[in-house]
Design a protein around this motif. Structure first.
Motif, PDB file in Angstrom:
ATOM      1  N   ASN A  63      33.012  48.744  50.076  1.00 13.61           N
ATOM      2  CA  ASN A  63      33.081  47.914  51.274  1.00 13.61           C
ATOM      3  C   ASN A  63      34.041  48.572  52.272  1.00 13.61           C
ATOM      4  O   ASN A  63      33.728  48.694  53.467  1.00 13.61           O
ATOM      5  N   ASP A 119      36.577  43.021  58.885  1.00 11.40           N
ATOM      6  CA  ASP A 119      37.055  42.859  57.509  1.00 11.40           C
ATOM      7  C   ASP A 119      36.169  43.665  56.559  1.00 11.40           C
ATOM      8  O   ASP A 119      35.052  43.255  56.221  1.00 11.40           O
ATOM      9  N   ALA A 120      36.670  44.827  56.142  1.00  6.69           N
ATOM     10  CA  ALA A 120      35.972  45.655  55.152  1.00  6.69           C
ATOM     11  C   ALA A 120      36.861  45.780  53.912  1.00  6.69           C
ATOM     12  O   ALA A 120      36.972  46.848  53.312  1.00  6.69           O
ATOM     13  N   LEU A 121      37.520  44.667  53.559  1.00  3.10           N
ATOM     14  CA  LEU A 121      38.402  44.715  52.380  1.00  3.10           C
ATOM     15  C   LEU A 121      37.587  44.709  51.098  1.00  3.10           C
ATOM     16  O   LEU A 121      37.689  45.603  50.267  1.00  3.10           O
ATOM     17  N   PHE A 122      36.768  43.663  50.913  1.00  2.00           N
ATOM     18  CA  PHE A 122      35.961  43.553  49.689  1.00  2.00           C
ATOM     19  C   PHE A 122      34.598  42.984  50.024  1.00  2.00           C
ATOM     20  O   PHE A 122      34.469  42.150  50.919  1.00  2.00           O
ATOM     21  N   VAL A 151      32.288  42.489  56.869  1.00  5.45           N
ATOM     22  CA  VAL A 151      31.327  43.468  56.371  1.00  5.45           C
ATOM     23  C   VAL A 151      30.766  42.969  55.043  1.00  5.45           C
ATOM     24  O   VAL A 151      31.509  42.787  54.078  1.00  5.45           O
ATOM     25  N   LEU A 153      30.393  40.504  53.307  1.00  8.12           N
ATOM     26  CA  LEU A 153      30.869  39.141  53.024  1.00  8.12           C
ATOM     27  C   LEU A 153      32.308  39.033  53.512  1.00  8.12           C
ATOM     28  O   LEU A 153      33.041  40.015  53.463  1.00  8.12           O
ATOM     29  N   PRO A 154      32.731  37.851  53.945  1.00 10.75           N
ATOM     30  CA  PRO A 154      34.163  37.677  54.188  1.00 10.75           C
ATOM     31  C   PRO A 154      34.913  37.924  52.864  1.00 10.75           C
ATOM     32  O   PRO A 154      34.469  37.443  51.815  1.00 10.75           O
ATOM     33  N   SER A 155      35.979  38.673  52.918  1.00 13.77           N
ATOM     34  CA  SER A 155      36.693  39.015  51.676  1.00 13.77           C
ATOM     35  C   SER A 155      37.388  37.780  51.126  1.00 13.77           C
ATOM     36  O   SER A 155      38.260  37.215  51.797  1.00 13.77           O
TER      37      SER A 155
HETATM   38  K   LIG Z   1      34.297  42.211  53.620  1.00 12.25           K
END
Ligand SMILES: [K+]
Ligand SMILES: NC(=O)C1=CN([C@@H]2O[C@H](COP(=O)(O)OP(=O)(O)OC[C@H]3O[C@@H](n4cnc5c(N)ncnc54)[C@H](OP(=O)(O)O)[C@@H]3O)[C@@H](O)[C@H]2O)[C@H](O)CC1
Length: 464
Positions: A63, A119-122, A151, A153-155
């Motif tokens: 992600n 948001d590309a955390l998870f 990105v 899904l919301p993390s």
């Molecule tokens: K994300």
């Protein structure tokens, strides 16, 4: 086209991985797929937010990798883009993507906000809720941004069951679902956090899915060859509370049934509504759907009416009180019926009918359908239709104004009209559910169930 084929596919995390693996087995590299995902993200940010300063926060998995790819592409477009990392990349593809970015990488904990937060955390690899410090920082960055984009899904939400695993999770403006929708994009409470969802096509195969989004049904208008019976004859078995049965019957009429008969009614209602005893209706082979439950009551008379309905060969729709009276013996009889029945419980009725199925809503709906041998529509703000064969459809959130007395009766009548016009049990439940949601949108704020029935023709018009 059936309701099943028309809906957009929804893939679980495991199915997404399997679909991606099929591409890798065919010779595609993870990096090439990530390049597509990152390009879809960059395009979305560019189109939606324009050339404003953007912060992309990247996690350690793929992600995060998508985030680095998009950052590099946006920089090339001349955008002011910064990247902050929660941790160093842990996959080869994510490392490759970070190397492709090549620019500065801030520490997530210290990063300053920007107009656009990505948001590309998870994504689908999230295995637990975010640490409190991470959740607090993400919420602060989101609160300070004008546009928030997630990105995939919301993390902080679980991909498959719609659970929110993180307290204080922001509600994003926009979510880019990569390859396909995931259950969390449609199941509450997770779905409350995704905002508008855009599916980024990255070429992963989706045919194997057992889950789809509810789609607008395609229904034919009557032709010159049609007559009232060929358009569908609906019987509604009334009981102690005539108003509810009348609502169901009226809804069946407004949803296009050619002939609607009500038993045990107290008179009243549209002149076009026929009043006939149940015994006369259950032997009438022209009856294409028999709806029982709205206004039935739970007394001994109600039990007798239910027994008569269960003994008939008409395709059944079982709702409300009838679900509660059905019990385990009734469930067994349902499964043995020649025409597949439709059950339309809300959560409370479901719990009474299927004690001991304690799981997420999607699994519960599927288990109820499998156990009953009937199509099961689990009502709620994220309604689900499940077939005993395992297929299921999730409806996008319907207007919350639907939480009002009698709207369930209208749904029952609408589905009965769809069944009587010749749709199979699954398609009828899906079509009725769609029409019901659309009628609610048309009826607008402070709707009452009567308005909903009145709005059905305009909803129907959109399906012709
Ligand atoms: K994300
Ligand atoms: N699979 C592909 O080829 C492509 C996927 N795409 C994108 O990738 C994600 C899924 O990527 P994946 O690497 O599987 O998972 P994530 O990036 O979501 O995160 C996994 C890492 O995060 C750790 N983790 C999980 N939960 C937490 C948490 N709450 N706190 C901290 N760390 C967490 C996890 O490690 P653990 O062992 O500690 O669980 C992983 O290191 C998908 O959503 C797409 O965005 C591309 O689209 C295309 C190619």
């Amino acid at each position: 086209m059936s309701a099943w084929d028309a809906g957009r596919p929804i893939l679980t995390a495991g199915e997404t991985r399997a679909a991606e693996q099929a591409l890798f087995d065919g010779g595609m590299s993870v990096e090439a797929l990530m390049a597509r995902a990152g390009a879809a993200l960059a395009e979305l940010v560019w189109r939606h937010a324009g050339p404003v300063d953007t912060l992309i926060v990247c996690g350690p998995g793929n992600n995060g990798g998508d985030g680095y790819v998009a950052a590099a592409l946006l920089r090339r477009l001349g955008m002011t883009v910064r990247v902050a990392a929660l941790a160093a990349p842990r996959t080869d593809a994510a490392r490759h993507a970070r190397d492709g970015w090549g620019g500065a990488v801030e520490a997530f904990a210290e990063s300053a906000p920007a107009t656009v937060l990505v948001d590309a955390l998870f994504g689908t690899g999230l295995t637990r809720g975010l640490d409190t410090a991470v959740a607090t920082k993400l919420a602060a960055l989101a609160a300070a941004a004008t546009v928030t984009i997630a990105v995939d899904l919301p993390s902080g939400i679980a991909t498959d069951d719609g659970a929110v695993l993180t307290e204080g999770l922001p509600r994003f403006d926009l979510t880019l679902a990569l390859g396909a929708l995931k259950p969390a994009h449609r199941l509450r409470p997770a779905a409350d956090h995704v905002g508008r969802v855009v599916v980024g096509e990255i070429g992963i195969p989706t045919d194997a899915t057992g889950l789809r989004e509810l789609a607008r049904p395609r229904l034919s208008a009557p032709t010159a060859a049609d007559h009232k019976y060929s358009r569908g004859m609906v019987a509604v078995a009334g009981g102690a509370m005539p108003g509810a049965a009348l609502l169901a019957a009226t809804a069946a009429q407004r949803a296009g049934a050619g002939y609607v008969a009500l038993s045990n009614g107290a008179g009243g209602g549209p002149m076009a509504l026929v009043h006939r005893p149940l015994e006369a209706l259950i032997d009438d082979k022209r009856v294409g759907a028999l709806a029982i439950g709205p206004g039935l009551g739970r007394d001994s008379a109600a039990r007798d009416i239910l027994a008569v309905a269960l003994g008939s060969a008409r395709p059944l729709l079982v709702d409300a009180d009838a679900l509660v009276l059905l019990g385990q013996p009734g469930l067994k009889r349902l499964g043995a019926l020649e025409a597949m029945a439709i059950l339309t419980p809300h959560e409370g009725e479901f719990a009474k009918l299927f004690p001991g199925i304690a799981s997420d809503r999607l699994s519960r709906a599927r288990a109820g359908a499998a156990r009953s041998g009937a199509v099961l529509l689990l009502k709620g703000s994220d309604s689900i239709v499940a077939h005993p064969d395992g297929r299921a459809v999730i409806a996008p959130a319907a207007p919350a104004w639907l939480a009002s007395a009698g709207t369930g009766d209208v749904l029952a009548g609408t589905i009965a009209a769809m069944r009587a016009r010749g749709l199979d049990a699954f398609d009828a439940a899906c079509a009725g559910l769609w029409l019901h949601g659309e009628a609610a949108r048309i009826a607008g704020p402070a709707l009452i169930a009567d308005d909903l029935a009145a709005a059905l023709p305009r909803a129907l018009e959109q399906c012709l």
